[in-house]
Design an enzyme around this catalytic site. Sequence first.
Site, short mmCIF file in Angstrom:
data_model
loop_
_atom_site.label_atom_id
_atom_site.label_comp_id
_atom_site.label_asym_id
_atom_site.label_seq_id
_atom_site.Cartn_x
_atom_site.Cartn_y
_atom_site.Cartn_z
N ASP A 193 0.98 -1.14 0.07
CA ASP A 193 -0.02 0.04 0.15
C ASP A 193 0.82 1.30 -0.07
O ASP A 193 2.01 1.15 -0.61
CB ASP A 193 -0.99 -0.03 1.23
CG ASP A 193 -2.35 0.60 1.08
OD1 ASP A 193 -2.32 1.86 0.90
OD2 ASP A 193 -3.27 -0.19 0.98
N HIS B 140 -3.55 5.99 3.88
CA HIS B 140 -4.29 4.89 3.24
C HIS B 140 -3.71 3.57 3.96
O HIS B 140 -4.54 2.72 4.50
CB HIS B 140 -4.55 4.72 1.77
CG HIS B 140 -5.20 3.71 1.07
ND1 HIS B 140 -4.82 2.82 0.92
CD2 HIS B 140 -6.38 3.86 1.00
CE1 HIS B 140 -5.77 1.89 0.24
NE2 HIS B 140 -6.83 2.55 0.33
N ASN C 54 -13.60 0.82 -7.08
CA ASN C 54 -14.54 1.45 -6.53
C ASN C 54 -15.32 2.03 -7.78
O ASN C 54 -15.74 3.37 -7.90
CB ASN C 54 -13.85 2.70 -5.68
CG ASN C 54 -13.10 2.17 -4.35
OD1 ASN C 54 -13.78 1.35 -4.09
ND2 ASN C 54 -12.01 2.68 -4.14
N SER D 110 -11.13 -0.83 -0.51
CA SER D 110 -9.75 -0.93 0.36
C SER D 110 -10.07 -1.20 1.74
O SER D 110 -9.24 -1.73 2.35
CB SER D 110 -8.92 0.62 0.15
OG SER D 110 -8.68 0.63 -1.02
#
Lengths: 593, 71
Positions: A155, A188, A280, A355
């Site tokens: 990530d 994130h 998404n 996520s």
Amino acid sequence: MTRVPWMLLAALAVVGCGRRAVDRSIEAQLADADVVPGLIDVQLRGIEAERRALVAALGEVVDAVELRDQSLLGLLQRDVAERFVLRVPPERAASVLAELRKRSDLLYAEPVVRLQALWTPNDPGFAKQWHLRAAGAPGAWEGARGAGVVVAVIDTGVTALDDLDAGRVLKGKNFLDGSKGAADDHGHGTHVAGTIAQSTGNGVGVAGMAPRAKILPLKVLSADGFGNSSAIADAIRYAADHGAKVLNLSLGGGGRSAAMADAVEYARRRGAVVVCAAGNGGGRGVSFPAAYPGALAVSAVGPKGALAPYSSYGPEVRIAAPGGDKSLGEESGVLQETISDDPKKGAYKWFQGTSMATPHVAGAAALVASLGVTSPAAIESLLARTAKSAPEASAEKYGAGLLDAGAAVRRAAIWQGLARLALALLGAFVAVKHARRMQQIRANEALPGAFWGGLVVASGALVLLAPVGLARIPGLSMLATAPAGLGAHFFGLPHAGAAGTAAALIGWSALPPFLLAAFTRASLFRKPGGLGVLPSLAAGIAFGWAGMLLAAAIFGSVYLPWIPAFFVPVWLLIGAAISWAAGRGLLAREAAR
Amino acid sequence: MSAYRGKVEHRDLEGGIWQLVTDGGDRYTLMGAPAELKRPGACVEIDGSVEEGFGLAMSGPMLRVRGFKDL
């Protein structure tokens, strides 16, 4: 957290007795401090529709989702379909109970008692984490906390702040510049890592799915959240080569990349579950890497269990998990700690996205793996089989259904435990019978407790305690998940380095019981007639070990490093046969007495 | 390099992403957007190129921003 299972069992027993104590006055029952005001648990005989109509005439029937949200479902785990929970005004509870108890078709009617059976972490923000409850984390924590499992977070990096124990964040790598370490400069990755392994029960902040798992942070996304396929592919391979059992990829894109597809296959072959966000896009079309074969694609749902409006879906989706739906309000997002504007300082933020759904599944995979189910196929199948039904029948939107980590942990524990115990006992039975026929044991000679104790512990059948608080005692859970658990505790993960590889290969072979049997026999030669506890214990351990290896072979539940997948069952069967023979050999020595 | 005209949008996804919604309704996640571009509702023309990259947004193609002007 330190409460022990026998206290728990005692508490359950007390509650169970209370249920049958018809002579206890209703008023006294309702006065109990743990009673949830106005909720009555009812079970009647008869046809479901009739029963429901009858109960509904007395008050409002509360659905299971609401009970789950209030952490009351623990009470109803077993046979929720047969029971109703009724909501009445608290002042009417006594009269409704009295009325119900007059019925001849009543099995029971009791006030709902808030059981302290499920471990409730003391993290102040946990009450707001609807998503952990929806994912079944509280039920799962009784049996597993993810100890010994490494989850790679591929990530923006991960920064250990106030509520992520730095000791459980391994030294990572930055694949954008090749440097060591993987601090987060976006937020994130830290949020995602929090969902997986936030420090839980530490009285600070919020909780995470697998609070004893370790995080391997691999930075592949820049400070503005973008990356490239070659860095991501390299990180996937690196994670698989560095002991990660679960890979979390809360990222994606629309472009196919052969390098990334190969990397996903490679990681899975190396025994890792590759959990990926579906995307998404809000429509049909799963992003890559989630859409590659070998990836476990996760779609996102909101607090009501319905697909979140932003979530992508498609035939590749394997399971759905809470990713938040902030169209229902800010607190319908997923709450974890992440970095703030000052990257050294933490902040608790509500995020939404596929996520956020992905790490719930990654955490659940870590929980199951920590119970000794280490083959990626077995972990994926467990999560799918135990998923709850989705609000609409759509495999493209929800895959197998909504993640239920608690059910996955219970299923893993119960099936493994029963199979290990049954096979160990069967092996012991056959051996003892044979030894008696050969007159190596006298017909009336009972086997000592050490034999049975050794058998139960070595088989790993103690994992059966998972649904009633096994994970509350780390030492016990280590024994219950042996040898996988022992290997993980002392050497790290099955394929983390030479020591981990050796631990897994030796642990899942006949070597330990064989050596023990050989030592026992040797010591017998030194002390003729000294039979009793030691050889019986060694024989019990050998039969237990054989049962454990045989169960693993049958269920295909184990990943072994260096051994080709097709040969793993053969390896385990050979180990089981040698273990059994070692045990049988010790029974033969009993005749030398 | 082409020009993309549309409205800048901040979406509450993955902690916050910036997108351009074109007049034709296409949606691009903005890569390398300068702070001055990050104004929700701003009508702009962006000079940039569409890339099939990877990232945490996972919400449509990405538009690498080279420059922009207000409309």
